[in-house]
Design an enzyme around this catalytic site. Structure first.
Site, short mmCIF file in Angstrom:
data_model
loop_
_atom_site.label_atom_id
_atom_site.label_comp_id
_atom_site.label_asym_id
_atom_site.label_seq_id
_atom_site.Cartn_x
_atom_site.Cartn_y
_atom_site.Cartn_z
N ASP A 121 0.57 -0.85 0.29
CA ASP A 121 0.25 0.67 0.26
C ASP A 121 0.90 0.97 0.06
O ASP A 121 1.57 1.31 0.72
CB ASP A 121 -0.81 -0.04 1.21
CG ASP A 121 -1.93 0.89 1.20
OD1 ASP A 121 -2.67 1.60 0.29
OD2 ASP A 121 -2.05 1.33 2.62
N SER A 174 -12.20 5.33 5.84
CA SER A 174 -12.36 5.52 7.23
C SER A 174 -13.41 7.07 7.45
O SER A 174 -12.97 8.04 6.79
CB SER A 174 -11.76 5.80 8.66
OG SER A 174 -11.42 4.29 7.89
N ASN A 182 -8.60 1.56 6.69
CA ASN A 182 -7.12 1.49 7.85
C ASN A 182 -7.98 2.48 9.23
O ASN A 182 -8.16 1.85 10.01
CB ASN A 182 -5.83 2.69 7.89
CG ASN A 182 -4.58 2.35 8.14
OD1 ASN A 182 -4.51 0.85 9.01
ND2 ASN A 182 -3.57 2.50 7.64
P1 13P Z 1 -8.45 5.32 5.96
O1 13P Z 1 -7.13 5.33 7.25
O2 13P Z 1 -8.87 6.49 5.61
O3 13P Z 1 -9.12 4.08 5.49
O4 13P Z 1 -8.07 5.24 4.50
C1 13P Z 1 -6.37 4.10 4.36
C2 13P Z 1 -5.90 3.44 3.16
O5 13P Z 1 -7.15 4.64 2.28
C3 13P Z 1 -4.58 2.96 3.16
O6 13P Z 1 -4.29 3.37 1.47
#
Ligand code: 13P
Length: 288
Positions: free
Chosen positions: A79, A214, A236
């Site tokens: 990622d 999120s 995340n």
């Molecule tokens: P969030 O922390 O907003 O869920 O985003 C996570 C993300 O996009 C990781 O690539």
């Protein structure tokens, strides 16, 4: 089924696969457990910090073992890797399905050049590559500050630029930016669904991902999956929050317990409940 097969199917059937960041071993287990409970494939994903915590080889070995242990398809994604070399290291490691090269800090032409390097290496080994042209500058944490919406809009994906980027690099997935940010905010920006449909039209043969899910209300995520044919939704912060709350509760309820693994089972269940709910929102439950 390969990651491409899963995303093709997701696009045809109108669901998305959750790409869940793995911050620690309890979250790793929680995501796998939720996938098993929901009969859903899941994608485990590791950011740069998370890779440095686990180590690349451990990540692959743990995932290979988990595929057997949980008996579900578990896809593996790197990622937001900021260097082509890190992506190529994951490709060489074998065991990854997808690498996300995030060249959004680079000038467009340099981003194209570096992304192409990753694509050449990854495609030789049958891996998918996710690319990004628009910087999501916030972190995956709980923010107290308000978002400056006018400033944020300047970072939204330009469909014409996206089409050029996809054509020149050959990326398989584009991380589209249309109101999505990393982290949870006091007022979460709304997704710009009109822009998403323009991005979708501009890159018809490329998969789209939704980062920063999120804090976005479920109905907006569902609309984005439906309108944008999004096949990968990254999550995340909500996992990190669920983990912190659960471990905090466990520690205060068990002040004399020093074996931390004995506190883990309830923590895993709490995080798994969040993942299960997301799997329902993304529509991938019961697809295996
Ligand atoms: P969030 O922390 O907003 O869920 O985003 C996570 C993300 O996009 C990781 O690539």
């Amino acid at each position: 089924m390969t990651a491409r097969d899963w995303f093709d199917r997701a696009q045809k059937e109108g669901f998305a696969i959750g790409a869940f960041n793995v911050d620690n071993m309890d979250i790793f287990k929680a995501v796998c457990l939720a996938g098993k409970n929901k009969k859903s494939s899941v994608m485990l994903e590791f950011s740069q910090g998370e890779v440095s915590y686990f180590g690349l080889k451990n990540i692959v070995d743990l995932t290979v073992n988990a595929r057997q242990e949980y008996g579900i398809p578990i896809l593996l994604n790197l990622d937001h890797a900021k260097s082509a070399e890190d992506c190529i290291a994951a490709v060489e490691q074998a065991g990854f399905d997808d690498v996300h090269f995030d060249g959004s800090d680079l000038p467009f032409e340099k981003n194209v050049e570096e992304t192409k390097k990753v694509v050449e290496n990854a495609h030789k080994k049958g891996l998918l590559v996710e690319g990004e042209i628009d910087k999501i500058s916030t972190l995956s944490e709980v923010h107290n500050e308000e978002i400056d919406l006018e400033l944020l809009k300047k970072s939204y994906t330009d469909p014409t630029k996206a089409a050029k980027f996809v054509k020149e690099t050959g990326v398989d997935i584009l991380a589209a930016v249309f109101g999505n940010v990393h982290g949870i905010f006091p007022v979460q920006p709304d997704l710009d669904i009109d822009l998403l449909s323009k991005i979708r039209e501009a890159v018809p043969s490329c998969f789209l991902s939704l980062h920063g899910s999120s804090g976005i209300p479920a109905d907006q995520v569902k609309t984005a999956i439906n309108v944008g044919k999004i096949v990968k939704v990254n999550l995340n912060t909500e996992l990190r929050v669920a983990y912190r709350e659960a471990i905090g509760e466990e520690l205060s309820e068990n002040p004399e317990e020093y074996a931390s693994y004995k506190l883990a089972s309830d923590v895993i269940l709490a995080v798994a409940a969040v993942v299960e709910n997301k799997i329902d929102v993304f529509g991938s439950a019961g697809k295996i």
